[in-house]
Motif scaffolding. Structure first.
Motif, PDB file in Angstrom:
ATOM      1  N   THR A   2      10.011   0.209  15.939  1.00  0.00           N
ATOM      2  CA  THR A   2      11.347   0.331  16.539  1.00  0.00           C
ATOM      3  C   THR A   2      11.233   0.303  18.059  1.00  0.00           C
ATOM      4  OG1 THR A   2      11.952   1.725  14.679  1.00  0.00           O
ATOM      5  CG2 THR A   2      13.445   1.751  16.543  1.00  0.00           C
ATOM      6  N   LEU A   3      10.226   1.022  18.597  1.00  0.00           N
ATOM      7  CA  LEU A   3      10.020   1.032  20.053  1.00  0.00           C
ATOM      8  C   LEU A   3       9.674  -0.359  20.584  1.00  0.00           C
ATOM      9  CD1 LEU A   3       8.078   4.301  20.896  1.00  0.00           C
ATOM     10  CD2 LEU A   3      10.200   3.542  21.931  1.00  0.00           C
ATOM     11  N   ALA A   4       8.862  -1.100  19.822  1.00  0.00           N
ATOM     12  CA  ALA A   4       8.472  -2.452  20.241  1.00  0.00           C
ATOM     13  C   ALA A   4       9.716  -3.326  20.417  1.00  0.00           C
ATOM     14  CB  ALA A   4       7.536  -3.068  19.206  1.00  0.00           C
ATOM     15  N   LYS A   5      10.624  -3.257  19.438  1.00  0.00           N
ATOM     16  CA  LYS A   5      11.862  -4.051  19.497  1.00  0.00           C
ATOM     17  C   LYS A   5      12.727  -3.575  20.653  1.00  0.00           C
ATOM     18  CE  LYS A   5      11.966  -4.730  14.497  1.00  0.00           C
ATOM     19  NZ  LYS A   5      12.589  -4.238  13.267  1.00  0.00           N
ATOM     20  N   TYR A   6      12.745  -2.267  20.828  1.00  0.00           N
ATOM     21  CA  TYR A   6      13.570  -1.641  21.866  1.00  0.00           C
ATOM     22  C   TYR A   6      13.099  -2.061  23.270  1.00  0.00           C
ATOM     23  CZ  TYR A   6      15.301   2.308  24.613  1.00  0.00           C
ATOM     24  OH  TYR A   6      15.877   3.090  25.552  1.00  0.00           O
TER      25      TYR A   6
END
Lengths: 213, 102
Positions: free
Chosen positions: A25-29
Motif C-alpha cells: 500500500t505504501l509503495a502505491k501511495y
C-alpha cells in the motif's frame, strides 16, 4: 508441534501478511504522491496554453489537491481500521468494543475536518500571499500527515526510505512558508527533490514486497 | 488442565485450526478485513497449491468466503472471514490471551 509454537508461528505469519500488505500500500501511495508536482505543472501548462481565465486556476488546482488528499485520507483511515481491529483483539467485553468503535468514528471525523482546514489555510494563505495563514496550515498538515504516516509505517515496518520520504515532505511543506517560495524556481527544486525521493521510496517498497527483503 | 486450555486444545484439534499457516491467515483476515488470493500468495512463502489447499480447508469449515470479482487489474479472488469465522477467531484470541501464550 507444541501448542505454544503453533500460537507463536500463527501470530508471526499474520504479522508478516499485514506487514507485506501495508508495504505494498505504501509503495502505491509513494508512487501516487510523486506524481503530484508533475500533475500540477501539467495543469498549469494546459490552463496557460488554452488561455483559461484566472477563475479556472482557482477551480482546477484545488480539485487536484483534494483528489490527492482524499487518497491520503483514505489510506490513513484504513490503517486506523487495522489498528482498531488489532486493538480489539486485546479487548474482551462488548462494552469496551463499542466504546472503541465510537472513539474511532469521532477521531475519523475530527481528522477529516482538520485535514480540510489545513488545506483551506494553505490554499487561502498562498492565494492571498499571507505567510502567517500558510504557515499555520502547513504546520497542521505536517503534524497530521506525520502522525498518519507513522501509523502506516508501524504496520509496514519503518525503513530508511520512509524517513527520507517524510523529511522531504516536511521540507516541501515548510518551503511553502518561506518567502523564497514566491520565487518559483526554489519551489521547483524542492518539488523535484521530493518527487525523486518518493519515486525511490516507492521503488524500494515494491522491491521489498517482491523480493521479501 | 484448565478449562481454557481444554477449550483451546479442542479448537486446535479441528482441521481448520490445526495448522499455524491457516490460523495466521485467519488472524490476518481479521486484521485486514479482506484480501485477494494473489496478495496472500505474495505475503506467504507457500507454493500456490499449498495455499489453495489451506483456503479450501477454511472454506469447507465455513470460516471464510471466497468469491471472484472483476477489477481494473482483471479478475481477482477475494477472501474474507464469515461471521462464523470471526466468532471462532475471536474465541481463539480470547483463549490464547487468557493462557498468556505470547
Amino acid at each position: 508441534m507444541d501448542v505454544r509454537d503453533l500460537v507463536r508461528d500463527a501470530e508471526e505469519i499474520s504479522r508478516k501478511i499485514v506487514r507485506k500488505q501495508y508495504r505494498l500500500t505504501l509503495a502505491k501511495y509513494y508512487l501516487l504522491w510523486s506524481t503530484l508536482s508533475v500533475v500540477i505543472e501539467l495543469a498549469y501548462g494546459i490552463l496557460s496554453y488554452i488561455h483559461a481565465p484566472n477563475l479556472a486556476y482557482y477551480f482546477v488546482i484545488p480539485i487536484i489537491y483534494v483528489s490527492y488528499l482524499f487518497v491520503n485520507f483514505n489510506l490513513f483511515r484504513k490503517a486506523g481500521q487495522v489498528y482498531k481491529r488489532l486493538a480489539l483483539t486485546f479487548k474482551s467485553s462488548e462494552e469496551k468494543e463499542s466504546t472503541l468503535m465510537t472513539k474511532s468514528k469521532v477521531i475519523q471525523v475530527t481528522v477529516a475536518f482538520l485535514y480540510s482546514l489545513s488545506f483551506l489555510l494553505i490554499y487561502f494563505g498562498i492565494t492571498f500571499s499571507n505567510l502567517y495563514i500558510t504557515g499555520i496550515g502547513a504546520l497542521m498538515f505536517s503534524v497530521l500527515f506525520s502522525v498518519g504516516l507513522v501509523r502506516v509505517t508501524m504496520l509496514a515496518g519503518l525503513k530508511y526510505y520512509d524517513l527520507m520520504a517524510s523529511v522531504s515532505l516536511i521540507a516541501l511543506t515548510l518551503n511553502l512558508v518561506l518567502p523564497k517560495f514566491y520565487l518559483r524556481n526554489e519551489f521547483y527544486l524542492v518539488s523535484f527533490i521530493f518527487t525523486i525521493i518518493w519515486i525511490f521510496a516507492s521503488y524500494k517498497s515494491f522491491i521489498e514486497v517482491i523480493e521479501g527483503e | 488442565m484448565s478449562e481454557e486450555l481444554k477449550k483451546l486444545m479442542e479448537l486446535l484439534s479441528s482441521q481448520a485450526f490445526s495448522s499455524s499457516a491457516r490460523i495466521g491467515i485467519l488472524l490476518a483476515l481479521l486484521y485486514l478485513g479482506k484480501m485477494s488470493f494473489a496478495d496472500l500468495l505474495r505475503s506467504l512463502d507457500l507454493p500456490k497449491s499449498s495455499l489453495y489447499a489451506h483456503i479450501q480447508v477454511l472454506e469447507d469449515a465455513g470460516l471464510i468466503s471466497v468469491r471472484k470479482v472483476f477489477t481494473v487489474d482483471g479478475p481477482r479472488t477475494i477472501i474474507q472471514l464469515t461471521d462464523k469465522g470471526k466468532e471462532e477467531v475471536m474465541l481463539y484470541i480470547s483463549l490464547v490471551k487468557q493462557l498468556k501464550f505470547d
